[in-house]
Motif scaffolding. Structure first.
Motif, PDB file in Angstrom:
ATOM      1  N   GLY A  35       0.840  -1.382  -0.046  1.00  0.00           N
ATOM      2  CA  GLY A  35      -0.068   0.171   0.318  1.00  0.00           C
ATOM      3  C   GLY A  35       0.690   1.515  -0.091  1.00  0.00           C
ATOM      4  O   GLY A  35       0.418   2.782   0.339  1.00  0.00           O
ATOM      5  N   SER A  36       1.864   1.132  -0.010  1.00  0.00           N
ATOM      6  CA  SER A  36       3.196   2.129   0.142  1.00  0.00           C
ATOM      7  C   SER A  36       2.820   2.839  -1.071  1.00  0.00           C
ATOM      8  O   SER A  36       2.820   2.214  -2.375  1.00  0.00           O
ATOM      9  CB  SER A  36       4.335   1.987   0.397  1.00  0.00           C
ATOM     10  N   THR A  37       3.140   4.739  -1.351  1.00  0.00           N
ATOM     11  CA  THR A  37       3.227   5.062  -2.611  1.00  0.00           C
ATOM     12  C   THR A  37       4.887   5.058  -3.250  1.00  0.00           C
ATOM     13  O   THR A  37       5.545   5.110  -2.144  1.00  0.00           O
ATOM     14  CB  THR A  37       2.526   6.732  -2.534  1.00  0.00           C
ATOM     15  N   VAL A  38       5.140   6.141  -3.798  1.00  0.00           N
ATOM     16  CA  VAL A  38       6.415   6.783  -4.512  1.00  0.00           C
ATOM     17  C   VAL A  38       6.984   7.724  -3.371  1.00  0.00           C
ATOM     18  O   VAL A  38       8.337   7.047  -2.268  1.00  0.00           O
ATOM     19  CB  VAL A  38       6.262   7.367  -5.750  1.00  0.00           C
ATOM     20  N   GLY A  39       6.396   8.259  -2.866  1.00  0.00           N
ATOM     21  CA  GLY A  39       6.179   9.507  -1.336  1.00  0.00           C
ATOM     22  C   GLY A  39       6.763   8.307  -0.531  1.00  0.00           C
ATOM     23  O   GLY A  39       7.994   8.915   0.154  1.00  0.00           O
ATOM     24  N   ASP A  40       6.163   7.945  -0.160  1.00  0.00           N
ATOM     25  CA  ASP A  40       6.273   6.636   0.958  1.00  0.00           C
ATOM     26  C   ASP A  40       8.277   6.219   0.328  1.00  0.00           C
ATOM     27  O   ASP A  40       8.917   6.377   1.444  1.00  0.00           O
ATOM     28  CB  ASP A  40       5.567   6.262   1.195  1.00  0.00           C
ATOM     29  N   LEU A  41       8.198   5.329  -0.487  1.00  0.00           N
ATOM     30  CA  LEU A  41       9.353   4.813  -0.524  1.00  0.00           C
ATOM     31  C   LEU A  41      10.800   6.005  -0.915  1.00  0.00           C
ATOM     32  O   LEU A  41      11.441   5.963   0.195  1.00  0.00           O
ATOM     33  CB  LEU A  41       9.424   4.282  -2.065  1.00  0.00           C
ATOM     34  N   LEU A  42      10.709   7.521  -0.949  1.00  0.00           N
ATOM     35  CA  LEU A  42      11.409   8.444  -1.433  1.00  0.00           C
ATOM     36  C   LEU A  42      11.418   9.238  -0.023  1.00  0.00           C
ATOM     37  O   LEU A  42      12.880   9.158   0.643  1.00  0.00           O
ATOM     38  CB  LEU A  42      11.032   9.259  -2.397  1.00  0.00           C
ATOM     39  N   ASN A  43      10.525   9.231   0.885  1.00  0.00           N
ATOM     40  CA  ASN A  43      10.835   9.475   2.265  1.00  0.00           C
ATOM     41  C   ASN A  43      11.566   8.489   3.247  1.00  0.00           C
ATOM     42  O   ASN A  43      12.347   8.950   3.997  1.00  0.00           O
ATOM     43  CB  ASN A  43       9.663   9.756   3.705  1.00  0.00           C
ATOM     44  N   LEU A  44      11.350   7.141   2.719  1.00  0.00           N
ATOM     45  CA  LEU A  44      12.339   5.796   3.921  1.00  0.00           C
ATOM     46  C   LEU A  44      14.128   6.126   3.167  1.00  0.00           C
ATOM     47  O   LEU A  44      15.069   5.844   4.057  1.00  0.00           O
ATOM     48  CB  LEU A  44      11.792   4.624   2.755  1.00  0.00           C
ATOM     49  N   LEU A  45      13.988   6.391   1.339  1.00  0.00           N
ATOM     50  CA  LEU A  45      15.222   6.266   1.390  1.00  0.00           C
ATOM     51  C   LEU A  45      15.788   7.709   1.810  1.00  0.00           C
ATOM     52  O   LEU A  45      17.311   8.015   2.268  1.00  0.00           O
ATOM     53  CB  LEU A  45      14.917   5.963  -0.416  1.00  0.00           C
ATOM     54  N   ALA A  46      14.962   9.084   1.908  1.00  0.00           N
ATOM     55  CA  ALA A  46      15.825  10.188   1.929  1.00  0.00           C
ATOM     56  C   ALA A  46      16.040   9.716   3.697  1.00  0.00           C
ATOM     57  O   ALA A  46      17.385  10.797   3.997  1.00  0.00           O
ATOM     58  CB  ALA A  46      14.779  11.485   2.113  1.00  0.00           C
ATOM     59  N   ALA A  47      15.318   9.119   4.720  1.00  0.00           N
ATOM     60  CA  ALA A  47      15.779   9.151   5.970  1.00  0.00           C
ATOM     61  C   ALA A  47      17.182   7.617   6.304  1.00  0.00           C
ATOM     62  O   ALA A  47      17.951   8.444   7.053  1.00  0.00           O
ATOM     63  CB  ALA A  47      14.706   8.428   6.635  1.00  0.00           C
ATOM     64  N   ARG A  48      17.176   7.099   5.048  1.00  0.00           N
ATOM     65  CA  ARG A  48      18.498   5.851   6.120  1.00  0.00           C
ATOM     66  C   ARG A  48      19.591   6.707   5.026  1.00  0.00           C
ATOM     67  O   ARG A  48      20.400   5.867   5.258  1.00  0.00           O
ATOM     68  CB  ARG A  48      17.638   5.051   4.680  1.00  0.00           C
ATOM     69  N   HIS A  49      19.514   7.739   4.210  1.00  0.00           N
ATOM     70  CA  HIS A  49      20.282   8.380   3.163  1.00  0.00           C
ATOM     71  C   HIS A  49      20.753   9.777   2.958  1.00  0.00           C
ATOM     72  O   HIS A  49      20.101  10.309   2.861  1.00  0.00           O
ATOM     73  CB  HIS A  49      20.531   8.265   1.734  1.00  0.00           C
ATOM     74  N   PRO A  50      21.820  10.610   4.177  1.00  0.00           N
ATOM     75  CA  PRO A  50      21.874  11.786   5.057  1.00  0.00           C
ATOM     76  C   PRO A  50      22.121  12.377   3.177  1.00  0.00           C
ATOM     77  O   PRO A  50      22.706  12.091   1.536  1.00  0.00           O
ATOM     78  CB  PRO A  50      22.754  12.140   5.526  1.00  0.00           C
ATOM     79  N   GLY A  51      21.708  13.059   2.241  1.00  0.00           N
ATOM     80  CA  GLY A  51      21.415  14.423   1.440  1.00  0.00           C
ATOM     81  C   GLY A  51      20.500  14.173   0.486  1.00  0.00           C
ATOM     82  O   GLY A  51      20.247  14.957  -0.411  1.00  0.00           O
ATOM     83  N   LEU A  52      20.010  12.993   0.591  1.00  0.00           N
ATOM     84  CA  LEU A  52      18.869  12.488  -0.299  1.00  0.00           C
ATOM     85  C   LEU A  52      17.962  13.382  -0.926  1.00  0.00           C
ATOM     86  O   LEU A  52      17.674  13.864  -1.666  1.00  0.00           O
ATOM     87  CB  LEU A  52      18.840  11.141  -0.746  1.00  0.00           C
ATOM     88  N   GLY A  53      17.311  13.454   0.510  1.00  0.00           N
ATOM     89  CA  GLY A  53      15.950  14.509   0.680  1.00  0.00           C
ATOM     90  C   GLY A  53      16.074  15.764   0.352  1.00  0.00           C
ATOM     91  O   GLY A  53      15.601  16.101  -0.469  1.00  0.00           O
ATOM     92  N   ASP A  54      17.437  16.780   0.378  1.00  0.00           N
ATOM     93  CA  ASP A  54      17.798  17.539  -0.139  1.00  0.00           C
ATOM     94  C   ASP A  54      17.839  18.060  -2.302  1.00  0.00           C
ATOM     95  O   ASP A  54      17.241  18.970  -2.269  1.00  0.00           O
ATOM     96  CB  ASP A  54      18.458  18.289   0.393  1.00  0.00           C
ATOM     97  N   ALA A  55      18.608  16.202  -2.248  1.00  0.00           N
ATOM     98  CA  ALA A  55      18.681  16.525  -3.473  1.00  0.00           C
ATOM     99  C   ALA A  55      16.763  16.347  -4.312  1.00  0.00           C
ATOM    100  O   ALA A  55      17.229  16.622  -5.767  1.00  0.00           O
ATOM    101  CB  ALA A  55      19.734  15.408  -3.784  1.00  0.00           C
ATOM    102  N   LEU A  56      16.397  16.078  -4.141  1.00  0.00           N
ATOM    103  CA  LEU A  56      14.994  15.246  -4.623  1.00  0.00           C
ATOM    104  C   LEU A  56      13.885  16.408  -3.884  1.00  0.00           C
ATOM    105  O   LEU A  56      12.795  16.616  -4.888  1.00  0.00           O
ATOM    106  CB  LEU A  56      14.296  13.783  -3.788  1.00  0.00           C
TER     107      LEU A  56
END
Length: 101
Positions: A35-56
């Motif tokens: 039931g996850s969305t692309v947004g959920d996935l990106l938030n998960l990745l951003a939490a695991r990989h510092p700097g990714l959230g700022d890039a996306l």
């Protein structure tokens, strides 16, 4: 709840291109709840990989205009944006801006 605490998980292949490979492995799998969305996935990745959230994401939490995200080869802009649902076995590709001439 996360996948370690749930049986209802799906596996998604992540592919990162260009400068995003400095922050994220070029290709790897991630598990998310059904039931996850692309947004959920990106938030998960951003939490695991510092700097990714700022890039996306912009400070308002929207995808930056120059970032392209494809689910199974189709730009999510045409399929629901961050609310695009994910299914087991999907591939999500992350493309930062490209320059050249």
């Amino acid at each position: 709840m996360n996948c370690a605490e749930s049986d209802g998980c799906i596996r998604v292949r992540i592919r990162a291109f260009a400068m995003l490979r400095d922050t994220l492995p070029a290709e790897h799998d991630a598990e998310v709840l059904e039931g996850s969305t692309v947004g959920d996935l990106l938030n998960l990745l951003a939490a695991r990989h510092p700097g990714l959230g700022d890039a996306l994401f912009t400070p308002a939490g929207e995808i930056r205009a120059y970032v392209n995200i494809l689910k199974n080869g189709r730009n999510i802009h045409f399929s629901g944006g961050l609310a695009t649902p994910l299914n087991d076995g999907d591939t999500v590709a992350l493309f930062p801006p490209a320059a050249g001439g």
